[in-house]
Scaffold this motif. Sequence first.
Motif, mmCIF file in Angstrom:
data_model
loop_
_atom_site.group_PDB
_atom_site.id
_atom_site.type_symbol
_atom_site.label_atom_id
_atom_site.label_comp_id
_atom_site.label_asym_id
_atom_site.label_seq_id
_atom_site.Cartn_x
_atom_site.Cartn_y
_atom_site.Cartn_z
ATOM 1 N N SER A 1 -7.773 -7.711 8.427
ATOM 2 C CA SER A 1 -7.217 -6.763 7.461
ATOM 3 C C SER A 1 -7.111 -5.374 8.079
ATOM 4 N N VAL A 2 -6.060 -4.666 7.681
ATOM 5 C CA VAL A 2 -5.857 -3.281 8.097
ATOM 6 C C VAL A 2 -5.786 -2.442 6.825
ATOM 7 N N VAL A 3 -6.651 -1.448 6.732
ATOM 8 C CA VAL A 3 -6.698 -0.566 5.571
ATOM 9 C C VAL A 3 -5.817 0.649 5.842
ATOM 10 N N LEU A 4 -4.937 0.960 4.902
ATOM 11 C CA LEU A 4 -4.136 2.183 4.991
ATOM 12 C C LEU A 4 -4.648 3.147 3.923
ATOM 13 N N PRO A 5 -5.158 4.291 4.353
ATOM 14 C CA PRO A 5 -5.771 5.228 3.413
ATOM 15 C C PRO A 5 -4.801 6.290 2.903
ATOM 16 N N LEU B 1 -16.732 -5.500 8.961
ATOM 17 C CA LEU B 1 -15.928 -6.602 8.415
ATOM 18 C C LEU B 1 -16.261 -6.839 6.945
ATOM 19 N N GLY B 2 -17.538 -6.815 6.585
ATOM 20 C CA GLY B 2 -17.936 -6.966 5.193
ATOM 21 C C GLY B 2 -17.459 -5.806 4.341
ATOM 22 N N GLY B 3 -17.538 -4.597 4.896
ATOM 23 C CA GLY B 3 -17.057 -3.422 4.183
ATOM 24 C C GLY B 3 -15.570 -3.509 3.880
ATOM 25 N N ILE B 4 -14.805 -3.963 4.844
ATOM 26 C CA ILE B 4 -13.361 -4.112 4.659
ATOM 27 C C ILE B 4 -13.076 -5.158 3.588
ATOM 28 N N GLU B 5 -13.782 -6.282 3.624
ATOM 29 C CA GLU B 5 -13.566 -7.348 2.646
ATOM 30 C C GLU B 5 -13.863 -6.898 1.218
ATOM 31 N N ARG B 6 -14.805 -5.990 1.038
ATOM 32 C CA ARG B 6 -15.165 -5.518 -0.305
ATOM 33 C C ARG B 6 -14.188 -4.484 -0.858
ATOM 34 N N LEU B 7 -13.377 -3.876 -0.007
ATOM 35 C CA LEU B 7 -12.467 -2.823 -0.456
ATOM 36 C C LEU B 7 -11.343 -3.348 -1.331
ATOM 37 N N ARG B 8 -10.956 -2.513 -2.284
ATOM 38 C CA ARG B 8 -9.798 -2.762 -3.147
ATOM 39 C C ARG B 8 -8.971 -1.481 -3.168
ATOM 40 N N THR B 9 -7.705 -1.584 -3.513
ATOM 41 C CA THR B 9 -6.889 -0.380 -3.597
ATOM 42 C C THR B 9 -7.512 0.586 -4.588
ATOM 43 N N GLU B 10 -7.384 1.853 -4.294
ATOM 44 C CA GLU B 10 -7.938 2.970 -5.062
ATOM 45 C C GLU B 10 -9.431 3.209 -4.822
ATOM 46 N N ASP B 11 -10.133 2.342 -4.063
ATOM 47 C CA ASP B 11 -11.545 2.583 -3.764
ATOM 48 C C ASP B 11 -11.683 3.889 -2.977
ATOM 49 N N ALA B 12 -12.776 4.605 -3.212
ATOM 50 C CA ALA B 12 -13.041 5.886 -2.551
ATOM 51 C C ALA B 12 -13.378 5.689 -1.080
ATOM 52 N N LEU B 13 -12.941 6.643 -0.253
ATOM 53 C CA LEU B 13 -13.223 6.647 1.183
ATOM 54 C C LEU B 13 -13.682 8.030 1.606
ATOM 55 N N HIS C 1 -10.989 14.327 -0.831
ATOM 56 C CA HIS C 1 -11.373 12.949 -1.124
ATOM 57 C C HIS C 1 -10.318 12.021 -0.551
ATOM 58 N N GLY C 2 -10.613 10.753 -0.529
ATOM 59 C CA GLY C 2 -9.666 9.774 -0.018
ATOM 60 C C GLY C 2 -9.805 8.478 -0.776
ATOM 61 N N SER C 3 -8.780 7.650 -0.667
ATOM 62 C CA SER C 3 -8.821 6.343 -1.322
ATOM 63 C C SER C 3 -8.021 5.331 -0.505
ATOM 64 N N ASP D 1 -16.639 3.588 3.760
ATOM 65 C CA ASP D 1 -16.826 3.360 2.334
ATOM 66 C C ASP D 1 -17.937 4.281 1.845
ATOM 67 N N ARG D 2 -18.292 4.198 0.578
ATOM 68 C CA ARG D 2 -19.324 5.085 0.006
ATOM 69 C C ARG D 2 -20.691 4.884 0.654
ATOM 70 N N GLN D 3 -20.922 3.700 1.247
ATOM 71 C CA GLN D 3 -22.203 3.426 1.903
ATOM 72 C C GLN D 3 -22.226 3.924 3.346
ATOM 73 N N GLY D 4 -21.131 4.467 3.826
ATOM 74 C CA GLY D 4 -21.071 4.976 5.189
ATOM 75 C C GLY D 4 -20.657 3.956 6.225
ATOM 76 N N THR D 5 -20.241 2.762 5.785
ATOM 77 C CA THR D 5 -19.779 1.722 6.709
ATOM 78 C C THR D 5 -18.348 2.024 7.129
ATOM 79 N N ALA D 6 -18.103 2.093 8.423
ATOM 80 C CA ALA D 6 -16.751 2.332 8.924
ATOM 81 C C ALA D 6 -15.857 1.166 8.518
ATOM 82 N N VAL D 7 -14.757 1.459 7.851
ATOM 83 C CA VAL D 7 -13.822 0.404 7.448
ATOM 84 C C VAL D 7 -12.540 0.441 8.263
ATOM 85 N N PHE D 8 -12.324 1.498 8.993
ATOM 86 C CA PHE D 8 -11.279 1.545 10.005
ATOM 87 C C PHE D 8 -11.351 2.845 10.773
#
Length: 149
Positions: A103-107, A27-39, A75-77, A52-59
């Motif tokens: 929140s739902v992240v679309l990569p 949940l914290g990882g998802i909240e920190r994400l912004r568009t264009e962030d690396a995945l 790579h992904g974003s 995310d870059r720290q290895g936290t599952a964001v979806f």
Amino acid sequence: MKLYRTLDPSDVDLSFAGRLHDANASLGGIERLRTEDALLLVLRGDRWLLTDRQGTAVFCLAKKFAPPAGANFLHGSVHAISMRVREDSAEEYHGYLRRETWSVVLPEPVFEPVLAPLALESPAETPTTAGVGKSRNGTADLRRTTVLS
């Protein structure tokens, strides 16, 4: 050649964050994400996740998701982040949800084709296939990931 693959909501486990308990690191990882962030794309068990870059599952990707056969994850974003509410889910799944909104992240994952050598004298690994295995459903096993900024 790069293979850009914008995923739509049917490719994503839309209720992933809705099922998480309040203390879950995702949940914290998802909240920190912004568009264009690396995945990063990783296979955990039998499910593909983006982290995310720290290895936290964001979806989690939908069970039907499969990376393109014969391609490596490059790579992904984050393409977009949308909001979902309990009423968006079928009533039979409401018992699994732990929150009213999430929140739902679309990569946008980017792959590159693995170039096959022109001729193989033996089935030994070649530089283009080293580290690329096959998963149970025959798609490329893309656990090796690289983030390019």
